[in-house]
Design a protein around this motif. Sequence first.
Motif, short mmCIF file in Angstrom:
data_model
loop_
_atom_site.label_atom_id
_atom_site.label_comp_id
_atom_site.label_asym_id
_atom_site.label_seq_id
_atom_site.Cartn_x
_atom_site.Cartn_y
_atom_site.Cartn_z
N SER A 35 -47.03 17.34 -110.39
CA SER A 35 -46.48 17.48 -109.03
C SER A 35 -46.88 16.26 -108.20
O SER A 35 -48.04 15.87 -108.18
CB SER A 35 -47.04 18.74 -108.37
N PHE A 72 -38.17 14.58 -110.48
CA PHE A 72 -37.11 15.60 -110.40
C PHE A 72 -37.75 16.90 -109.93
O PHE A 72 -38.75 17.33 -110.48
CB PHE A 72 -36.46 15.75 -111.78
N GLU A 73 -37.19 17.47 -108.90
CA GLU A 73 -37.73 18.70 -108.33
C GLU A 73 -39.23 18.59 -108.04
O GLU A 73 -40.01 19.50 -108.32
CB GLU A 73 -37.44 19.88 -109.27
N ASP D 96 -25.82 22.73 -113.67
CA ASP D 96 -26.67 23.91 -113.61
C ASP D 96 -26.55 24.79 -114.86
O ASP D 96 -27.52 25.38 -115.32
CB ASP D 96 -26.34 24.75 -112.37
N LYS D 99 -29.15 24.18 -117.59
CA LYS D 99 -30.57 24.27 -117.28
C LYS D 99 -31.41 24.70 -118.48
O LYS D 99 -32.45 24.14 -118.74
CB LYS D 99 -30.76 25.25 -116.11
N ASP D 119 -35.23 16.81 -117.29
CA ASP D 119 -34.28 16.58 -116.21
C ASP D 119 -32.93 17.07 -116.73
O ASP D 119 -32.27 16.38 -117.49
CB ASP D 119 -34.26 15.07 -115.90
#
Lengths: 354, 354, 354, 354
Positions: A35, A72-73, D96, D99, D119
Amino acid sequence: MSGSSFGKIFKLTSFGESHGPAIGGIIEGFPPNISIDFEFIQNELNRRKTGFTNFSSSRKENDKVQFLSGIFEGKSIGTPIAFVVFNEDHKPKDYDFLKNAYRPSHADFTYEKKYGIRDYRGGGRASARETLSRVVGGAFSKIILKKENILVRSYVDQIGHIKHTNKESLDWDFVEQNSVRSSNQEISKEMEKLLLVIKKNGDTIGGSIYCEILGVPAGLGEPVFDKFQAELAKAMLSIPSVKGFEYGSGFNSLEKRGSELNDEWNADFTTKTNNSGGIQGGISNGMPIYFRVAFKPVATIFKDQNSVDKNRNAIILKSKGRHDSCVVPRAVPIVEAMAAMLTLDFLLRQKVNL
Amino acid sequence: MSGSSFGKIFKLTSFGESHGPAIGGIIEGFPPNISIDFEFIQNELNRRKTGFTNFSSSRKENDKVQFLSGIFEGKSIGTPIAFVVFNEDHKPKDYDFLKNAYRPSHADFTYEKKYGIRDYRGGGRASARETLSRVVGGAFSKIILKKENILVRSYVDQIGHIKHTNKESLDWDFVEQNSVRSSNQEISKEMEKLLLVIKKNGDTIGGSIYCEILGVPAGLGEPVFDKFQAELAKAMLSIPSVKGFEYGSGFNSLEKRGSELNDEWNADFTTKTNNSGGIQGGISNGMPIYFRVAFKPVATIFKDQNSVDKNRNAIILKSKGRHDSCVVPRAVPIVEAMAAMLTLDFLLRQKVNL
Amino acid sequence: MSGSSFGKIFKLTSFGESHGPAIGGIIEGFPPNISIDFEFIQNELNRRKTGFTNFSSSRKENDKVQFLSGIFEGKSIGTPIAFVVFNEDHKPKDYDFLKNAYRPSHADFTYEKKYGIRDYRGGGRASARETLSRVVGGAFSKIILKKENILVRSYVDQIGHIKHTNKESLDWDFVEQNSVRSSNQEISKEMEKLLLVIKKNGDTIGGSIYCEILGVPAGLGEPVFDKFQAELAKAMLSIPSVKGFEYGSGFNSLEKRGSELNDEWNADFTTKTNNSGGIQGGISNGMPIYFRVAFKPVATIFKDQNSVDKNRNAIILKSKGRHDSCVVPRAVPIVEAMAAMLTLDFLLRQKVNL
Amino acid sequence: MSGSSFGKIFKLTSFGESHGPAIGGIIEGFPPNISIDFEFIQNELNRRKTGFTNFSSSRKENDKVQFLSGIFEGKSIGTPIAFVVFNEDHKPKDYDFLKNAYRPSHADFTYEKKYGIRDYRGGGRASARETLSRVVGGAFSKIILKKENILVRSYVDQIGHIKHTNKESLDWDFVEQNSVRSSNQEISKEMEKLLLVIKKNGDTIGGSIYCEILGVPAGLGEPVFDKFQAELAKAMLSIPSVKGFEYGSGFNSLEKRGSELNDEWNADFTTKTNNSGGIQGGISNGMPIYFRVAFKPVATIFKDQNSVDKNRNAIILKSKGRHDSCVVPRAVPIVEAMAAMLTLDFLLRQKVNL
C-alpha cells in the motif's frame, strides 16, 4: 551509463533539468502488493521544498508529485513506478545573462566540455532541484523500511563554526521543529543567528549532517567493491555540494590505536562500543550505522564576482534569482533519502542469498 | 551483484580468498592493441607486497602474477584479460583456533550472517590480500593513463598524530625511498619512530593518504549519481580499513563562506584557486583532482582481547600469524590503483559522447 | 560491456582464447552453503569433450577443471567461484598459415575490424572451445535446479534431412548412449550413416536440438524486455553456429489461427495444450518450457576454398587441424548449460519479489 | 532487474500499463548536440497506431508524445530524455469482467503468480500498447542511424499460408502504401482477402516479418554472449506474440553442408553470398544484416472460450473491446524500432574500442 540511475534491485532512474518542463523518475524493483502512502510521499517532498525558512531560496513551487504507472488501486503492482513533478515556476529568461558566462565553482564549463552543448537555463542536471527525484525514491524506500523496523534519521550538526558535538544533548523530536534542523534548541538559535549575518552579506556558508540508520539486520552490504560504506559514500558524495564523508570512528581514527578502537563483542553479538559504525568488512553487523556528511557553502552568492565568458573575456557576475544562503538544513531529507534507498537496495540484494 | 566488480567499461572482476588457492581477476574493456609492460605490472604488485618494511606483516609471498588470456604477442587483443596470483604461503592451519571465534572489529561475524557459512581461514575476501587484484587492475590502467599524460600519485600525509600539512615541503621522489611513504625526510623519521613504539606494544595505528590525479581532461565524470567524486569516494571506501574521504576543500569547507571558496576563472579556463578539487557538478574541469583518505588502525593486534565464540562463550583471543602494525604505507599503491582504474573508466565512458 | 558475462544475479564471466594458456571463468551469485559435486561438474565437461565420436575433432584435451576460489571444505561460501581449464594441447604453430588469411564464414575479418588486432591462433574467443566455461556454469546451475526439481534435457532432433518429428517415439535414456545424441535408435543410425558420408567428403552439415525445461514454477521471467523467451533466445543465439530459435508453437504459428493455438486452462491451472511453450507474457506458467535451436554446418571444411588475405590477394585455403564434421551432438550439453544458467538466474531474480 | 530496460549505452527504460495513466520512458545515452526531428518521431508513432487498417483494433488514441527533459532549443543536451504518452481512451471498466478470470494464452495468471497481485485492467505491461515506448526509442535511434547511412527496413512476408518468398519481387516503396505492409501488390491483396475472412470469424492469425539492416560497418557486436545475433534475437523475442527468430541462412541451414553455405570473400572484403547474414563470430562484417521474426496469432479472439477463474470455476469468456485480427502489419515499426535501438547501441559500444 548516463549516471542517472541509483541502485541495483531497487533502482531509481531520474530525469529533468531545473528549468525544463519537469523533474521525475522511474522506480524499479519496488516490492509488489504494498500500500502506497501518498500523503507521506508528498510530505517528504515538502520537507525539501524551497521557501521553508528565511534562509532558503524563494522559488515558489508546489512540487506536487504525480504517478504515471506501477500503482493500481493504491498498491504497487511490481512494474516500474513512473512519477513526475512539473516545473511550474521556471523562468528561463532569468538566465539569459548566463548564456555565455561561466560562473565560478558552477558546472557551466564542465557540462559544456562534456557534451559540447550547454543548457544555460540555470544548473540543468547540476541544480539541487534534481534532488526532488531522490526524495521521492527515498520516501518509497522508507515505506518498506518502516515495515522492517529500520529507521533513517538525521540532523544538522554543524553550520559554519557552530558545532553540535555533544551527542547526549540530542532531541530528535526537535529537528523538524526548527528552521535549521538542529537537534538542540540553544544550538539552533546560534545557527539561525549566524545565518542571518551570512544572508545579510549576500554570502553562503557550509555545514554538516549527522545521519544514522537504526535496525539494519546483520548481513547487508557486499564484499570487496560494494561494501555498505562504499555505496554509502558514493550516495552521499553524489549530492550537490558534498565534499566529504566519514562513518563510524571516521577521521578520528587517524590518531587512534587498534586497542582503542576495536569493538568488543557482547555475548548477544552486540558490541560494547561501535567505532565500526555498524559495518565490518563492508557488511552490517546489526549495530547502528552512522555517518557524517560535509557540505561546502553553495557557489551562488549575491556579491559581484570576477569571471570569464566563452570568448575568454573578463566579466563581472552578480547572481540574480532565488538561492539558499545555507543548503544544509534542506539537505537533511536528501541525505535520508539516499541512505534509505541504499538500505532498501541492500535488503533486496541480500534476499538472493537466503 | 556479488560486489566483486569495479568499473563499467574498464571493469575488474576479482576473486580469491586470502587462504584459498589463488587471488586473481578478469579485466574487461582494456583497449586493444596496447603493448603490455609486464615488468611495470609486477613492480606495482611488489609495491604492495608484505615484508616491505619493518612495520608490515612477514607473510612471505612472491606474488608473481600470471596471465591466462587477452594478451597475444605482448599486446592486448580486446578480449578479457584473466590473471592469477597463486597463494604460495597460505597456512590455513594457523587459523584453526578461529574456527568458532569472532574477532573484534573483524568480518568473521558479518560474513557468517550474510552467507550462513564462514571461511574461517583468515579474512577470506575481507582480508587485505584481496587488494592484489586491484593493484593489477590499477597497473593496467596506468599504462593507458601514461599515454594520455595523466598521472596518479600519492603519499602518506599522516600516521597517528604525525601530520604532514605543509604541501610546499613535498618531495615526491622521496615517497618510494622511505618505509612509511612519507614525502618529507624529517616527517618520515618521526613516523618511523612512532611505528617502532606501536609495534613494540603489539598495537596498530591509523593514518591517512593524500592522492592527486594530474592531467585529467575536462569533461570526465557523469551527472547526478555517478559524479567523479561519488565514484572516487566509493572506490576509496571499498578499501579495507578506510573510514573517511574528502576531496578539494573537504571537511574544511564547513566553516568557510562561499565568497572564500569559490574558484575564480582565468581567461585560459584554469582557476585561480582549486577548492573544487578539479571537479564541478561531478565533472572534471581540467584542474588537478585531489583527495584524502582516512584509515583506521588495523583490527588485528598482538594483545589479549576479550571476545565471544559462536556459542556465546567468552573467550580470550591473542592473534598469531603475520600482520601489519600500520597498513597505511602499503595502502599507497592501492589508493593509486583505485584512482587509476576509475579515471580510465571515466575516460572510456566519455568516448561515447564524442 | 565486453560481452563475456551472462546472467544478472547468477552470473558467469568467461575468459580465454582457444589457443591461449587457458579457458575459464568466474561464477558470481551462486547460492552459499551448497555442497559441490565435483564429479558431476567434470562429467558435464566430458560430455562436450572433443574426441567423443568418430565425427568430431580429434584435439586431445583432458579438460580438467580446477577451482581457485569460492569453495571451502567442499561447499560454496557465497564469494566468486573462479575456475580454469588449462589448454594442454594447443599448437599455435598449426595456425601460422592463417596469419594473414581470412577464412570464409569465420570471424577472422570481423575480430580484426573490431579490435584492430587479431589473434590468428585459431578462432580465439570465436572458437567453440570457449563453450567450456558455459558448461561449467551450467553444471553449477544444474546442482541448484536439481534441488528445486527442475530438469533441463535435450537431444538432437535433426541432422541434415534426417528429422525426428514424432515426439512420441522419444527415448530420453538413449540420448547419452549414442554418438549423435538422438533419442531414437533407428534415427540415430540414419544420422550416423549420413555423418560418415559427410566426413568422407571433408564437408560439414547442420542440424537442430530440441530442449525442454521441466518443473519451472510459475512466475519466472521478467516483463517487457527480459521475457523468459527473449533471454532464452539470446542464450541460444550466443552459441557458435546457431542461426535460429523457436519456442512453443514457434514458426508453426504462422499458419495457425488464435482459436487453434490458444491454450485452455484446466481447473488446476495447467493447460490442456501447451502451444505457449510454458511462457505467457514472458513469464513461466508452470507448464514445460520447450524450444528448438537451429545450427548451421561448421565453417571449417576439408576442401580447397577460395579466399583472400589482408592484402586483398586471392588465396586457396585448405583447413588443417582437428575439427568436427557435425557440431550438433556436442552442442547438446552447451544448449542445456545455457538453459540451466538462465533458469537459475530467473529463479534468483524472482526471489526479490517474494 | 525489472526487465524494463533495453540497451547498455543507448538505453531505453520504459514504463506504463495499457490502462494506467500513461505510457512512456527515459532514453539515456542518446548523443548530445543532435537536432531532434519531432515530426519524424510522431510519424513513427503513428505507424504503429491502432485504427490504421480495417484489420486492427478500433481503440482511439492520438498517442501524442510529449518530452519532459533532455532537449533544449530543439537539440539533445546529453542528459536523459524523458517522454510520455498519456492514455486518453483507457476504459478500465471494460475489464471488470476479467477481475477474477484467466484468459487463455494471456499473461493474467503469470503476472499474478509473479507479483502476487494483478492489474486486471487489460494486459498491463503485457499489452502491445507497451510497444509505444519502443517505437519512440527506435525513432531516436533512426535519427542517428540516418547520419551514419544505416537503414533499417522491413515488411510482412507471410500472413497465414500466404507467403512472399521471392525476394526479387520486393517493392520497398509499396510497404507503407498498403494495409498489410506487404512489399508486393498482388500478395497484399491475397493477404487482405485472408484477413477479411479471419475477422469475420472473430479469429486471429499469425505471420512473419522480414527485416534488414543496411550499411552497418564491420566490427559491431560483442564476442561470446552479446553477439549481434544474440542481442537481435532477444530484442525480437521480447516483442509480444513473437515465437521464433532466424537470421542469415536460418532454419534452412539444417539441411545444408558447409561447402554450400560458406560465404567466399571478394577482394574488397564483401562476400559473394551472404548466408552469414552480415554477422560472423557475433560481429558485423559490413554486409547486410537480415532476419525473420515469427508471430503467433494474438490470443484475444471474439469467440466463446472455455476458461477458469481464480477460484477454479469453469467460466466462458467472450472478449469485448478493441483488438487486432492480425498484429503483424502493425508490428513492422516495432521490429524496426528494436533493430534500430540495438544497432545504435552497438555503434556506441564500439566507440570505446577505437
